[in-house]
Scaffold this motif. Structure first.
Motif, short mmCIF file in Angstrom:
data_model
loop_
_atom_site.label_atom_id
_atom_site.label_comp_id
_atom_site.label_asym_id
_atom_site.label_seq_id
_atom_site.Cartn_x
_atom_site.Cartn_y
_atom_site.Cartn_z
N MET A 42 0.84 -1.20 0.00
CA MET A 42 0.00 0.00 0.00
C MET A 42 0.87 1.25 0.00
SD MET A 42 -2.77 -1.46 2.73
CE MET A 42 -3.97 -0.15 2.62
N GLU A 43 2.04 1.16 -0.61
CA GLU A 43 2.99 2.27 -0.64
C GLU A 43 2.39 3.48 -1.36
OE1 GLU A 43 7.55 3.16 -2.19
OE2 GLU A 43 6.68 1.19 -2.45
N ASN A 44 2.66 4.69 -0.81
CA ASN A 44 2.22 5.96 -1.39
C ASN A 44 0.71 6.11 -1.50
OD1 ASN A 44 4.86 6.93 -1.71
ND2 ASN A 44 5.06 5.93 -3.68
N ILE A 45 -0.03 5.53 -0.57
CA ILE A 45 -1.49 5.65 -0.59
C ILE A 45 -1.95 6.64 0.46
CG2 ILE A 45 -3.66 4.43 -0.13
CD1 ILE A 45 -2.59 2.05 -1.53
N GLU A 46 -2.88 7.49 0.08
CA GLU A 46 -3.53 8.39 1.03
C GLU A 46 -4.77 7.69 1.55
OE1 GLU A 46 -4.29 11.87 -1.32
OE2 GLU A 46 -2.43 12.80 -0.66
N LEU A 47 -4.81 7.43 2.84
CA LEU A 47 -5.95 6.78 3.48
C LEU A 47 -6.66 7.81 4.35
CD1 LEU A 47 -4.06 3.52 4.41
CD2 LEU A 47 -5.86 3.73 2.71
N LEU A 48 -7.07 8.88 3.75
CA LEU A 48 -7.64 10.00 4.47
C LEU A 48 -9.05 9.67 4.94
CD1 LEU A 48 -6.49 12.85 2.06
CD2 LEU A 48 -5.26 11.84 3.97
N SER A 49 -9.32 9.94 6.22
CA SER A 49 -10.64 9.70 6.82
C SER A 49 -11.11 8.26 6.63
CB SER A 49 -11.67 10.67 6.24
OG SER A 49 -11.27 12.00 6.48
N THR A 50 -10.18 7.34 6.73
CA THR A 50 -10.47 5.92 6.56
C THR A 50 -10.65 5.25 7.92
OG1 THR A 50 -9.31 5.79 4.47
CG2 THR A 50 -9.47 3.75 5.70
N GLU A 51 -11.51 4.26 7.99
CA GLU A 51 -11.73 3.50 9.23
C GLU A 51 -11.28 2.07 9.01
OE1 GLU A 51 -15.52 1.86 11.62
OE2 GLU A 51 -15.52 4.03 11.24
N ILE A 52 -10.16 1.69 9.65
CA ILE A 52 -9.66 0.32 9.56
C ILE A 52 -9.33 -0.17 10.97
CG2 ILE A 52 -8.84 0.46 7.17
CD1 ILE A 52 -6.00 0.68 8.40
N ASN A 53 -10.33 -0.38 11.75
CA ASN A 53 -10.15 -0.80 13.14
C ASN A 53 -9.96 -2.30 13.23
OD1 ASN A 53 -10.50 1.87 14.10
ND2 ASN A 53 -12.70 1.65 13.82
N SER A 54 -9.02 -2.72 14.10
CA SER A 54 -8.73 -4.14 14.34
C SER A 54 -8.36 -4.88 13.06
CB SER A 54 -9.91 -4.82 15.04
OG SER A 54 -10.17 -4.20 16.26
N VAL A 55 -7.60 -4.22 12.21
CA VAL A 55 -7.15 -4.81 10.94
C VAL A 55 -5.72 -5.32 11.12
CG1 VAL A 55 -6.53 -4.23 8.55
CG2 VAL A 55 -8.67 -3.42 9.52
N CYS A 56 -5.37 -6.41 10.44
CA CYS A 56 -4.02 -6.96 10.49
C CYS A 56 -3.25 -6.48 9.26
CB CYS A 56 -4.04 -8.48 10.54
SG CYS A 56 -2.37 -9.15 10.71
N LEU A 57 -2.22 -5.64 9.50
CA LEU A 57 -1.33 -5.15 8.45
C LEU A 57 0.09 -5.66 8.67
CD1 LEU A 57 -2.73 -1.52 8.32
CD2 LEU A 57 -2.87 -3.20 6.48
N ASP A 58 0.21 -6.79 9.34
CA ASP A 58 1.50 -7.38 9.67
C ASP A 58 2.32 -7.59 8.40
OD1 ASP A 58 3.51 -8.68 11.16
OD2 ASP A 58 2.61 -10.64 10.75
N GLY A 59 3.52 -7.00 8.37
CA GLY A 59 4.41 -7.17 7.23
C GLY A 59 4.02 -6.41 5.99
N ALA A 60 3.03 -5.53 6.06
CA ALA A 60 2.59 -4.76 4.88
C ALA A 60 3.58 -3.66 4.54
CB ALA A 60 1.21 -4.16 5.13
N ASN A 61 3.66 -3.29 3.26
CA ASN A 61 4.47 -2.15 2.84
C ASN A 61 3.58 -0.92 2.86
OD1 ASN A 61 6.23 -0.30 1.80
ND2 ASN A 61 6.32 -1.19 -0.25
N LEU A 62 3.76 -0.08 3.87
CA LEU A 62 2.96 1.13 4.07
C LEU A 62 3.84 2.38 4.00
CD1 LEU A 62 0.93 -0.32 7.06
CD2 LEU A 62 0.15 -0.10 4.70
N GLU A 63 4.93 2.28 3.25
CA GLU A 63 5.86 3.39 3.13
C GLU A 63 5.17 4.59 2.49
OE1 GLU A 63 10.28 4.42 1.29
OE2 GLU A 63 9.60 2.35 1.35
N GLN A 64 5.39 5.77 3.09
CA GLN A 64 4.84 7.03 2.60
C GLN A 64 3.31 7.08 2.58
OE1 GLN A 64 6.72 9.78 1.88
NE2 GLN A 64 8.52 8.64 2.48
#
Length: 161
Positions: A42-64
């Motif tokens: 999910m690199e370079n993604i804008e997650l503005l006003s997003t609701e992701i409660n109790s989500v597993c992002l273990d090992g995800a690429n969330l750079e920038q």
């Protein structure tokens, strides 16, 4: 690439490509509670006003990634790449950031009550106007950290400095 007319609302899950500061970002607004995104890119993604409660992002690429005004309560970021992420105005109550390196990350105006930062290496991280109530920093290493107007109550700092 998806497009929309001026003034048209973006449907949930639709990605909009836009040029921003010489980088291409995808904007995404959605709800995903109790979901599994381990290892997602999910690199370079804008997650503005997003609701992701109790989500597993273990090992995800969330750079920038930009999480402004979002909610990620109880979300597992353990092992994720969060280099350059912005969590400004985000609710991260009970989030798990354990066992990773946080580099060039902005936590401004964030609620980190009950968050787990155990065994995290912090490099060039900003904590401005942040609440740390019962936050776990056991085994964390701090390098070039900026704290301003932080409320710290009952936080665990065993062997951190």
């Amino acid at each position: 690439m998806f497009s929309r007319r001026k003034g048209e609302k973006m449907p949930v899950g639709e990605q909009i490509q836009e040029e921003k500061e010489s980088k291409t970002y995808s904007s995404l607004t959605f709800k995903a509670n109790n979901a599994e995104f381990s290892g997602a890119n999910m690199e370079n993604i804008e997650l503005l006003s997003t609701e992701i409660n109790s989500v597993c992002l273990d090992g995800a690429n969330l750079e920038q990634t930009d999480w402004q005004e979002s909610s990620a309560k109880g979300t597992n970021f353990s092992g994720a790449n969060l280099r350059g992420a912005c969590f400004s105005d985000t609710n991260l109550t009970g989030a798990n950031f354990s066992n990773l390196t946080l580099q060039d990350v902005d936590f401004s105006n964030v609620n980190l009550t009950g968050a787990d930062f155990s065994n995290v290496i912090f490099q060039n991280v900003t904590f401005e106007n942040v609440t740390f109530t019962g936050t776990d920093f056991a085994g964390a290493v701090f390098k070039d950290i900026y704290f301003k107007e932080a409320t710290i109550k009952g936080a665990i700092f065993d062997s951190t400095f």
